[in-house]
Design a protein around this motif. Sequence first.
Motif: not given
Length: 237
Positions: A63-78
């Motif tokens: 759905a629109e608004g679903t979050p994601g991140s790149f923490r699995g790649f070593g970066v604290d970016l959402a």
Amino acid sequence: MLVAAAVCPCPPLLVPEVAAGAAPELAAARAACADALGVLAAARPDRLVVVGPAARGGRGPHAEGTPGSFRGFGVDLAVRLGRPGADPAGRELPPSLAVGAWLLENAGWSAAPVTGLGVGEAFPADGCLDTGRLIAAQPGRTALLVMGDGSACRSLKAPGYLDERAEAFDAGAARALGTADVAAVAALDEKLAYELRASGRAPWQVLAGAAESAALDGTPLYEDAPYGVGYVVAAWS
């Protein structure tokens, strides 16, 4: 009705914070993706669907608004898919859709509501085509942002090692995507694509299903394999 589509690669390295010192190496790819998103916005869609490869937990609609991140790649970016304030279902975006969400945020996307769809890399071609047809059958003007890579076997240091079939596969896929050759995209060899670790095959064939009666023209914007992985950017309008 499908009115436009953008085809973009989905490596997390597209995100400069993930790439760090190697960020300049994909600067041309990022610029091409931005150009492709400009084509989507110019088409004035009523909705945008981001389609990308996903492991089992990330498959299906987002759905629109679903979050994601790149923490699995070593970066604290959402990141977040589309506009904030929606009530997501409690799971995160798969990496390909997180990259798509980052591209949209980076481009300041505000042209239309955004949803996502994760598809399995081994999803059969017939199922991909049917899925695309269902997307295009929705009322109003629909645009697609299609995330996915070509083969991962273009060099000895590539994730899938060197496979002599990879270059020809990528060239054929890039030619079909760059010219909006729906029949050629639909005919991509799913078994060969799986063996070459081409994550884009299934999303590309979802696009082919959606575009069957759209009569869109294609514009090639980028093609390269900087890390032994085939990357292609194209716009359909």
